[in-house]
Design a protein around this motif. Structure first.
Motif, PDB file in Angstrom:
ATOM      1  N   ILE A  48       0.572  -1.193   0.180  1.00 24.35           N
ATOM      2  CA  ILE A  48       0.225  -0.094   0.078  1.00 24.35           C
ATOM      3  C   ILE A  48       1.006   1.796   0.137  1.00 24.35           C
ATOM      4  CG2 ILE A  48      -1.736   1.265   1.508  1.00 24.35           C
ATOM      5  CD1 ILE A  48      -2.486  -1.618   2.550  1.00 24.35           C
ATOM      6  N   LEU A  49       0.904   2.649  -0.547  1.00 19.57           N
ATOM      7  CA  LEU A  49       1.034   3.166  -0.823  1.00 19.57           C
ATOM      8  C   LEU A  49       0.518   4.733  -0.999  1.00 19.57           C
ATOM      9  CD1 LEU A  49       4.113   5.254  -2.270  1.00 19.57           C
ATOM     10  CD2 LEU A  49       2.400   5.217  -4.078  1.00 19.57           C
ATOM     11  N   THR A  50       1.365   5.467   0.682  1.00 20.05           N
ATOM     12  CA  THR A  50       0.739   6.951   0.604  1.00 20.05           C
ATOM     13  C   THR A  50       1.427   7.852   0.249  1.00 20.05           C
ATOM     14  OG1 THR A  50       0.806   6.661   2.869  1.00 20.05           O
ATOM     15  CG2 THR A  50      -0.815   6.101   2.137  1.00 20.05           C
ATOM     16  N   ALA A  51       1.290   9.280  -0.440  1.00 20.86           N
ATOM     17  CA  ALA A  51       2.189  10.383  -0.953  1.00 20.86           C
ATOM     18  C   ALA A  51       1.208  11.340  -0.635  1.00 20.86           C
ATOM     19  CB  ALA A  51       2.840   9.540  -2.036  1.00 20.86           C
ATOM     20  N   GLY A  52       2.098  12.530   0.266  1.00 21.30           N
ATOM     21  CA  GLY A  52       1.660  13.571   0.687  1.00 21.30           C
ATOM     22  C   GLY A  52       0.817  13.564   1.087  1.00 21.30           C
ATOM     23  N   ARG A  53      -0.089  14.796   1.052  1.00 23.06           N
ATOM     24  CA  ARG A  53      -1.516  14.909   2.064  1.00 23.06           C
ATOM     25  C   ARG A  53      -2.879  14.834   1.277  1.00 23.06           C
ATOM     26  NH1 ARG A  53       0.425  19.842   5.059  1.00 23.06           N
ATOM     27  NH2 ARG A  53       1.967  19.418   6.613  1.00 23.06           N
ATOM     28  N   ASN A  54      -2.627  15.101  -0.219  1.00 19.79           N
ATOM     29  CA  ASN A  54      -3.632  14.280  -1.138  1.00 19.79           C
ATOM     30  C   ASN A  54      -4.380  13.177  -1.787  1.00 19.79           C
ATOM     31  OD1 ASN A  54      -4.283  17.709  -0.244  1.00 19.79           O
ATOM     32  ND2 ASN A  54      -2.736  17.783  -2.021  1.00 19.79           N
ATOM     33  N   PHE A  55      -2.714  12.767  -1.373  1.00 19.67           N
ATOM     34  CA  PHE A  55      -3.824  10.911  -2.120  1.00 19.67           C
ATOM     35  C   PHE A  55      -4.336  10.164  -1.793  1.00 19.67           C
ATOM     36  CE2 PHE A  55      -1.459  12.476  -6.189  1.00 19.67           C
ATOM     37  CZ  PHE A  55      -0.202  13.335  -5.465  1.00 19.67           C
ATOM     38  N   ASP A  56      -4.825   9.408  -1.645  1.00 22.86           N
ATOM     39  CA  ASP A  56      -5.262   8.572  -1.128  1.00 22.86           C
ATOM     40  C   ASP A  56      -4.640   7.630  -0.790  1.00 22.86           C
ATOM     41  OD1 ASP A  56      -7.886   9.771  -0.504  1.00 22.86           O
ATOM     42  OD2 ASP A  56      -9.148   9.051  -2.803  1.00 22.86           O
ATOM     43  N   PRO A  57      -5.058   6.129  -0.422  1.00 27.10           N
ATOM     44  CA  PRO A  57      -4.251   4.883  -0.284  1.00 27.10           C
ATOM     45  C   PRO A  57      -4.268   4.151  -1.341  1.00 27.10           C
ATOM     46  CG  PRO A  57      -5.609   5.472   2.264  1.00 27.10           C
ATOM     47  CD  PRO A  57      -5.449   6.371   0.687  1.00 27.10           C
ATOM     48  N   ILE A  58      -2.963   3.527  -1.876  1.00 24.43           N
ATOM     49  CA  ILE A  58      -3.187   3.283  -3.284  1.00 24.43           C
ATOM     50  C   ILE A  58      -2.095   1.625  -3.230  1.00 24.43           C
ATOM     51  CG2 ILE A  58      -1.982   2.719  -5.050  1.00 24.43           C
ATOM     52  CD1 ILE A  58      -1.134   6.157  -5.959  1.00 24.43           C
ATOM     53  N   PRO A  59      -3.855   0.338  -3.324  1.00 24.29           N
ATOM     54  CA  PRO A  59      -3.339  -0.764  -3.656  1.00 24.29           C
ATOM     55  C   PRO A  59      -1.991  -1.211  -3.957  1.00 24.29           C
ATOM     56  CG  PRO A  59      -5.429  -0.790  -3.603  1.00 24.29           C
ATOM     57  CD  PRO A  59      -4.840   0.942  -4.173  1.00 24.29           C
ATOM     58  N   LEU A  60      -1.743  -2.196  -4.638  1.00 21.46           N
ATOM     59  CA  LEU A  60      -0.426  -1.949  -5.131  1.00 21.46           C
ATOM     60  C   LEU A  60      -0.205  -3.640  -5.691  1.00 21.46           C
ATOM     61  CD1 LEU A  60       3.008   0.163  -4.361  1.00 21.46           C
ATOM     62  CD2 LEU A  60       1.238   1.220  -6.274  1.00 21.46           C
ATOM     63  N   ARG A  61      -0.312  -4.036  -6.623  1.00 21.39           N
ATOM     64  CA  ARG A  61       0.176  -5.517  -7.063  1.00 21.39           C
ATOM     65  C   ARG A  61       1.147  -5.996  -8.291  1.00 21.39           C
ATOM     66  NH1 ARG A  61      -2.742  -5.077  -3.404  1.00 21.39           N
ATOM     67  NH2 ARG A  61      -4.625  -5.422  -2.956  1.00 21.39           N
ATOM     68  N   SER A  62       1.964  -7.062  -7.414  1.00 23.55           N
ATOM     69  CA  SER A  62       3.273  -7.927  -8.683  1.00 23.55           C
ATOM     70  C   SER A  62       2.577  -6.939  -9.967  1.00 23.55           C
ATOM     71  CB  SER A  62       2.766  -8.961  -8.962  1.00 23.55           C
ATOM     72  OG  SER A  62       3.551  -9.306  -9.620  1.00 23.55           O
ATOM     73  N   GLY A  63       3.811  -6.322 -11.412  1.00 22.60           N
ATOM     74  CA  GLY A  63       3.560  -5.532 -11.976  1.00 22.60           C
ATOM     75  C   GLY A  63       2.797  -4.264 -12.214  1.00 22.60           C
ATOM     76  N   ASP A  64       2.854  -3.812 -10.926  1.00 27.11           N
ATOM     77  CA  ASP A  64       2.921  -1.980 -10.530  1.00 27.11           C
ATOM     78  C   ASP A  64       3.460  -1.437 -10.522  1.00 27.11           C
ATOM     79  OD1 ASP A  64      -0.315  -3.009 -10.846  1.00 27.11           O
ATOM     80  OD2 ASP A  64      -0.500  -1.952  -9.372  1.00 27.11           O
ATOM     81  N   VAL A  65       3.151  -0.455 -11.096  1.00 22.29           N
ATOM     82  CA  VAL A  65       4.623   0.586 -11.439  1.00 22.29           C
ATOM     83  C   VAL A  65       4.361   1.495 -10.490  1.00 22.29           C
ATOM     84  CG1 VAL A  65       6.703   1.949 -12.757  1.00 22.29           C
ATOM     85  CG2 VAL A  65       6.176  -0.075 -13.833  1.00 22.29           C
ATOM     86  N   PHE A  66       5.287   2.633  -9.849  1.00 25.88           N
ATOM     87  CA  PHE A  66       4.850   4.202  -9.195  1.00 25.88           C
ATOM     88  C   PHE A  66       5.967   5.183 -10.116  1.00 25.88           C
ATOM     89  CE2 PHE A  66       5.718   2.476  -4.842  1.00 25.88           C
ATOM     90  CZ  PHE A  66       5.949   4.119  -5.096  1.00 25.88           C
ATOM     91  N   ILE A  67       5.813   6.587 -10.024  1.00 30.47           N
ATOM     92  CA  ILE A  67       6.902   6.454 -10.147  1.00 30.47           C
ATOM     93  C   ILE A  67       6.781   8.481  -9.607  1.00 30.47           C
ATOM     94  CG2 ILE A  67       8.164   8.622 -12.334  1.00 30.47           C
ATOM     95  CD1 ILE A  67       7.424   6.055 -14.011  1.00 30.47           C
ATOM     96  N   MET A  68       8.156   9.085  -9.195  1.00 22.17           N
ATOM     97  CA  MET A  68       7.001  10.095  -8.596  1.00 22.17           C
ATOM     98  C   MET A  68       8.481  11.263  -9.070  1.00 22.17           C
ATOM     99  SD  MET A  68       7.399   9.060  -4.337  1.00 22.17           S
ATOM    100  CE  MET A  68       6.135   8.450  -3.916  1.00 22.17           C
ATOM    101  N   LEU A  69       7.740  12.549  -9.609  1.00 21.18           N
ATOM    102  CA  LEU A  69       8.897  13.520 -10.088  1.00 21.18           C
ATOM    103  C   LEU A  69       9.106  14.593  -8.651  1.00 21.18           C
ATOM    104  CD1 LEU A  69       6.560  13.743 -13.208  1.00 21.18           C
ATOM    105  CD2 LEU A  69       8.886  12.459 -13.121  1.00 21.18           C
ATOM    106  N   ASP A  70       8.531  14.266  -7.747  1.00 20.43           N
ATOM    107  CA  ASP A  70       9.081  15.616  -6.875  1.00 20.43           C
ATOM    108  C   ASP A  70       9.694  14.925  -5.684  1.00 20.43           C
ATOM    109  OD1 ASP A  70      10.165  18.197  -6.012  1.00 20.43           O
ATOM    110  OD2 ASP A  70       7.589  19.534  -6.670  1.00 20.43           O
ATOM    111  N   ASP A  71       9.498  15.490  -4.953  1.00 21.42           N
ATOM    112  CA  ASP A  71      10.442  15.133  -3.029  1.00 21.42           C
ATOM    113  C   ASP A  71       9.373  15.047  -2.697  1.00 21.42           C
ATOM    114  OD1 ASP A  71       9.704  18.195  -3.619  1.00 21.42           O
ATOM    115  OD2 ASP A  71      11.746  18.183  -1.759  1.00 21.42           O
ATOM    116  N   VAL A  72       8.221  14.493  -3.167  1.00 22.50           N
ATOM    117  CA  VAL A  72       6.860  13.842  -2.566  1.00 22.50           C
ATOM    118  C   VAL A  72       7.367  12.787  -1.444  1.00 22.50           C
ATOM    119  CG1 VAL A  72       4.563  13.601  -2.495  1.00 22.50           C
ATOM    120  CG2 VAL A  72       5.600  14.420  -4.229  1.00 22.50           C
ATOM    121  N   PRO A  73       6.595  13.578   0.154  1.00 25.64           N
ATOM    122  CA  PRO A  73       7.236  12.341   1.129  1.00 25.64           C
ATOM    123  C   PRO A  73       5.915  11.378   0.788  1.00 25.64           C
ATOM    124  CG  PRO A  73       5.804  14.487   2.008  1.00 25.64           C
ATOM    125  CD  PRO A  73       6.233  14.027   0.614  1.00 25.64           C
ATOM    126  N   TYR A  74       5.968   9.958   0.888  1.00 26.06           N
ATOM    127  CA  TYR A  74       5.585   9.230   1.167  1.00 26.06           C
ATOM    128  C   TYR A  74       5.627   7.817   2.396  1.00 26.06           C
ATOM    129  CZ  TYR A  74       9.643   6.353  -0.592  1.00 26.06           C
ATOM    130  OH  TYR A  74      10.610   5.698  -1.135  1.00 26.06           O
TER     131      TYR A  74
END
Length: 309
Positions: A48-74
């Protein structure tokens, strides 16, 4: 030529690093963010990924990719009750390019990477991309994109001679494919030049501008490229891109000029002509209006930055 091709033709990543992380349940870690492009591929397992203050929890599964383009806390964890470890402490567990952590339960494997890109080179991308991209494993992922991910997972599983160079190139390919996947997704960007590229009419005008930025374009000639009436084209272009067609043309001309001044050391008169200004005075005015500096002042600043790089 389309905008993405032009941006990536000269853009190179710097200070690339990668990590293969094996996390056994329960596990969790938190980061304050970092000044770099960061991506994570879920090789196996889930999280499970949470990032910054404005993002809902994101469930991650095998094969998923996430990319952050800024210094967002997570935060990245296997379930809400997991103890969080600071990434500074996670780094202390590193052995080469691998890290193992957790309580010995179910295994989740990540391949993560971080790299820097020149802010000026990448500005057109940073202007239109969200701070966080989450790309799920689904049927819309191209075979080429999936192949890059598999190569990346294999290379980090068993690094060989020249592995860092190979991984760096794979990062570049991953970045390109991720943006392509985002642009082609039905729920992809609808604004900025990336939104225009996804528009079947506006795409022709955008590509024409990038193919011949020095051409004496008018709203009428660009509307013909798009196969639209002048008024309908002008209205749709402004609504999608956020600029009028000629404002966008000027913006892109000056962007190209800044890159030429920094990387080629060309005479300002030559730069001016190459981006469509026969008059150096007109070029100076457009450049200052777009950047807040004259071309000469920009050049001096670029030389100063290079000397201290």
């Amino acid at each position: 030529m389309d905008p993405l091709t032009e941006i990536f033709t000269q853009m190179r990543i710097r200070k690339a690093s990668f990590t293969r992380l094996d996390a056994t349940a329960p596990w969790g870690f938190v980061s304050k963010g970092e000044q770099a492009v960061k991506f994570v591929l879920v090789v196996r397992g889930s999280g499970i990924l949470t990032a910054g203050r404005n993002f809902d929890p994101i469930p991650l599964r095998s094969g998923d990719v996430f990319i952050m383009l800024d210094d967002v806390p997570y935060r990245l964890f296997d379930h809400d009750g997991s103890q969080m470890i600071d990434c500074v402490d996670v780094e202390k567990l590193r052995v080469g390019h691998r890290i193992e952590l957790g309580g010995g339960g179910a295994l989740t494997t990540f391949v993560s990477g971080a790299f820097e890109i020149d802010a000026l080179d990448a500005q057109p991308l940073l202007d239109v991309l969200p701070k966080l991209l989450h790309l799920k494993l689904d049927q819309n992922r191209s075979l080429a994109f999936q192949s890059v991910l598999e190569l990346l997972a294999a290379e980090t599983e068993a690094p060989g001679l020249g592995s860092e160079a190979v991984t760096s190139r794979l990062f570049e390919l991953l970045f390109v494919h991720a943006i392509r996947a985002l642009a082609s997704h039905p729920e992809g960007p609808t604004h900025g030049w990336l939104g225009a590229v996804a528009d079947r009419n506006l795409a022709h005008a955008i590509k024409a501008i990038h193919a011949e930025p020095a051409r004496d374009w008018t709203v009428e000639t660009l509307a013909r490229q798009a196969g639209m009436s002048r008024s309908a084209f002008a209205a749709r272009f402004k609504a999608v891109v956020g600029r009028t067609p000629l404002d966008y043309l000027t913006h892109w001309r000056i962007y190209r000029a800044t890159r030429m001044i920094r990387k080629r050391g060309a005479a300002l008169a030559e730069v001016s002509r190459s981006v469509g200004y026969e008059s150096l005075a007109a070029f100076n005015r457009a450049f200052k209006k777009e950047t807040g500096r004259t071309p000469g002042a920009f050049r001096k600043e670029a030389v100063r930055e290079a000397a201290f790089a």
